[in-house]
Design a protein around this motif. Structure first.
Motif, PDB file in Angstrom:
ATOM      1  N   ASN A   1     -10.125  -5.951  -3.713  1.00 37.82           N
ATOM      2  CA  ASN A   1      -9.236  -5.044  -2.995  1.00 37.82           C
ATOM      3  C   ASN A   1      -9.795  -4.695  -1.643  1.00 37.82           C
ATOM      4  O   ASN A   1     -11.002  -4.563  -1.464  1.00 37.82           O
ATOM      5  CB  ASN A   1      -9.117  -3.727  -3.766  1.00 37.82           C
ATOM      6  CG  ASN A   1      -8.316  -3.863  -5.019  1.00 37.82           C
ATOM      7  OD1 ASN A   1      -7.676  -4.868  -5.232  1.00 37.82           O
ATOM      8  ND2 ASN A   1      -8.362  -2.851  -5.848  1.00 37.82           N
TER       9      ASN A   1
ATOM     10  N   LYS B   1      -3.715   3.565  -0.388  1.00 33.75           N
ATOM     11  CA  LYS B   1      -4.185   3.004  -1.654  1.00 33.75           C
ATOM     12  C   LYS B   1      -3.392   1.739  -1.967  1.00 33.75           C
ATOM     13  O   LYS B   1      -2.175   1.726  -1.874  1.00 33.75           O
ATOM     14  CB  LYS B   1      -4.006   4.020  -2.764  1.00 33.75           C
ATOM     15  CG  LYS B   1      -4.662   3.627  -4.081  1.00 33.75           C
ATOM     16  CD  LYS B   1      -4.613   4.780  -5.046  1.00 33.75           C
ATOM     17  CE  LYS B   1      -5.260   4.552  -6.390  1.00 33.75           C
ATOM     18  NZ  LYS B   1      -5.702   3.272  -6.762  1.00 33.75           N
TER      19      LYS B   1
ATOM     20  N   TYR C   1       0.842  -1.184   0.000  1.00 33.03           N
ATOM     21  CA  TYR C   1       0.000   0.000   0.000  1.00 33.03           C
ATOM     22  C   TYR C   1       0.879   1.236   0.000  1.00 33.03           C
ATOM     23  O   TYR C   1       1.972   1.234   0.560  1.00 33.03           O
ATOM     24  CB  TYR C   1      -0.886   0.056   1.261  1.00 33.03           C
ATOM     25  CG  TYR C   1      -2.106  -0.813   1.206  1.00 33.03           C
ATOM     26  CD1 TYR C   1      -2.026  -2.173   1.509  1.00 33.03           C
ATOM     27  CD2 TYR C   1      -3.343  -0.285   0.860  1.00 33.03           C
ATOM     28  CE1 TYR C   1      -3.152  -2.967   1.462  1.00 33.03           C
ATOM     29  CE2 TYR C   1      -4.478  -1.080   0.815  1.00 33.03           C
ATOM     30  CZ  TYR C   1      -4.368  -2.418   1.117  1.00 33.03           C
ATOM     31  OH  TYR C   1      -5.482  -3.213   1.068  1.00 33.03           O
TER      32      TYR C   1
ATOM     33  N   GLY D   1     -12.463   4.884  -9.420  1.00 30.92           N
ATOM     34  CA  GLY D   1     -12.542   3.677  -8.628  1.00 30.92           C
ATOM     35  C   GLY D   1     -13.505   3.836  -7.472  1.00 30.92           C
ATOM     36  O   GLY D   1     -14.029   4.915  -7.196  1.00 30.92           O
TER      37      GLY D   1
ATOM     38  N   ILE E   1     -10.144  -1.570   0.328  1.00 38.26           N
ATOM     39  CA  ILE E   1     -10.003  -0.134   0.113  1.00 38.26           C
ATOM     40  C   ILE E   1     -10.316   0.598   1.405  1.00 38.26           C
ATOM     41  O   ILE E   1     -11.071   0.110   2.246  1.00 38.26           O
ATOM     42  CB  ILE E   1     -10.879   0.373  -1.041  1.00 38.26           C
ATOM     43  CG1 ILE E   1     -12.357   0.202  -0.735  1.00 38.26           C
ATOM     44  CG2 ILE E   1     -10.520  -0.348  -2.331  1.00 38.26           C
ATOM     45  CD1 ILE E   1     -13.237   0.920  -1.736  1.00 38.26           C
TER      46      ILE E   1
ATOM     47  N   ILE F   1      -3.474  -8.691  -7.828  1.00 40.20           N
ATOM     48  CA  ILE F   1      -3.971  -7.331  -8.011  1.00 40.20           C
ATOM     49  C   ILE F   1      -2.798  -6.450  -8.402  1.00 40.20           C
ATOM     50  O   ILE F   1      -1.765  -6.473  -7.755  1.00 40.20           O
ATOM     51  CB  ILE F   1      -4.606  -6.772  -6.721  1.00 40.20           C
ATOM     52  CG1 ILE F   1      -5.885  -7.517  -6.386  1.00 40.20           C
ATOM     53  CG2 ILE F   1      -4.885  -5.277  -6.858  1.00 40.20           C
ATOM     54  CD1 ILE F   1      -6.454  -7.175  -5.037  1.00 40.20           C
ATOM     55  N   ASN F   2      -2.994  -5.698  -9.448  1.00 38.91           N
ATOM     56  CA  ASN F   2      -1.988  -4.725  -9.848  1.00 38.91           C
ATOM     57  C   ASN F   2      -2.745  -3.469 -10.226  1.00 38.91           C
ATOM     58  O   ASN F   2      -3.293  -3.383 -11.321  1.00 38.91           O
ATOM     59  CB  ASN F   2      -1.167  -5.268 -11.022  1.00 38.91           C
ATOM     60  CG  ASN F   2      -0.090  -4.285 -11.465  1.00 38.91           C
ATOM     61  OD1 ASN F   2      -0.013  -3.159 -10.991  1.00 38.91           O
ATOM     62  ND2 ASN F   2       0.755  -4.718 -12.368  1.00 38.91           N
ATOM     63  N   GLU F   3      -2.834  -2.555  -9.268  1.00 39.29           N
ATOM     64  CA  GLU F   3      -3.569  -1.338  -9.535  1.00 39.29           C
ATOM     65  C   GLU F   3      -2.789  -0.463 -10.502  1.00 39.29           C
ATOM     66  O   GLU F   3      -1.709  -0.837 -10.947  1.00 39.29           O
ATOM     67  CB  GLU F   3      -3.831  -0.604  -8.212  1.00 39.29           C
ATOM     68  CG  GLU F   3      -4.843  -1.294  -7.345  1.00 39.29           C
ATOM     69  CD  GLU F   3      -6.209  -1.349  -7.988  1.00 39.29           C
ATOM     70  OE1 GLU F   3      -6.770  -0.275  -8.287  1.00 39.29           O
ATOM     71  OE2 GLU F   3      -6.719  -2.453  -8.206  1.00 39.29           O
ATOM     72  N   THR F   4      -3.349   0.669 -10.823  1.00 40.13           N
ATOM     73  CA  THR F   4      -2.701   1.555 -11.786  1.00 40.13           C
ATOM     74  C   THR F   4      -1.459   2.156 -11.139  1.00 40.13           C
ATOM     75  O   THR F   4      -1.521   3.193 -10.490  1.00 40.13           O
ATOM     76  CB  THR F   4      -3.677   2.664 -12.218  1.00 40.13           C
ATOM     77  OG1 THR F   4      -4.886   2.068 -12.623  1.00 40.13           O
ATOM     78  CG2 THR F   4      -3.074   3.475 -13.341  1.00 40.13           C
TER      79      THR F   4
END
Lengths: 112, 112
Positions: B99, A44, A35, B1, B101, A56-59
């Motif tokens: 995720n 995030k 994170y 998101g 969040i 998971i590979n966020e932007t």
């Protein structure tokens, strides 16, 4: 006994350098995360690994590359550091996905 | 998101007062978590909620999973100086690999 440990706790480096942050968990968990916490304290998710596989590979810029040599370790390598990368990076782990995550103490990265 | 709306952003209260904070979302969540973060540390889990309507206590802390599954609140009774910190709500969004969040946090200050 520290459950989720990260090293280093503080990292100051110049723009353009490459650096790594290491994370280890001794909880026997299957899932690990990275994170990013910005200056406004917003947390995030960046990456999530389950049993050494990326799920998971966020932007996130591809200058950030996670590496999981085994399920107890998830390291974060950052190439060509930029000023905007300055933040606190937290490693976390959980028994499975969608269950409680336990966090490390964080690595404060400052890019100058 | 997806976003979690957490309020208030900050609170400044007198020792002994009760505190209430909440989190809302436009989407349904299956799990709600409440974390506390002390300065220089990672978030630490306070309470986990898994069922709509669930009310759970942990000492002076009480949290509830909203019946609509779109909200949760955290109450702290008889606050003490060590309650100071940032409180985050968090929820799992998405499918089986969803995720975790976070809300943007509520910064609590307690005056002795």
């Amino acid at each position: 006994d520290t459950a989720v440990s990260q090293t280093p706790k503080y990292l100051v480096t110049q723009m353009g350098n490459d650096k790594s942050i290491k994370c280890e968990q001794n909880l026997g968990h299957d899932t690990m995360y990275w994170y990013k916490q910005d200056s406004k304290k917003f947390l995030k998710i960046m990456f999530s690994y389950n049993n050494k596989e990326l799920i998971i590979n966020e932007t996130v810029p591809n200058r950030f590359s996670p590496k999981s040599p085994d399920k107890a370790h998830l390291n974060l390598h950052i190439n060509s550091l930029e000023l905007g990368d300055s933040a606190v990076y937290f490693c976390a782990s959980s028994q499975f996905t969608r269950t409680v995550a336990f966090f490390g103490q964080g690595t404060r990265l400052t890019v100058v | 998101g997806q976003q979690l709306n957490q309020s208030p952003q900050s609170m400044f209260i007198q020792e002994g007062e009760d505190v209430s904070m909440n989190c809302t979302s436009s989407s349904i969540f299956n799990t709600w978590l409440w974390y506390k973060q002390d300065p220089g540390e990672g978030p630490v889990l306070l309470i986990a909620l898994y069922k709509a309507g669930e009310l759970t206590s942990n000492g002076r802390l009480t949290a509830q999973f909203g019946i609509t599954r779109k909200d949760s609140f955290l109450n702290i009774s008889a606050s003490i100086p060590s309650d100071v910190g940032i409180y985050f709500c968090a929820g799992f969004y998405g499918g089986s690999q969803g995720n975790l969040i976070f809300g943007k946090g509520t910064k609590l200050s307690v005056k002795p």
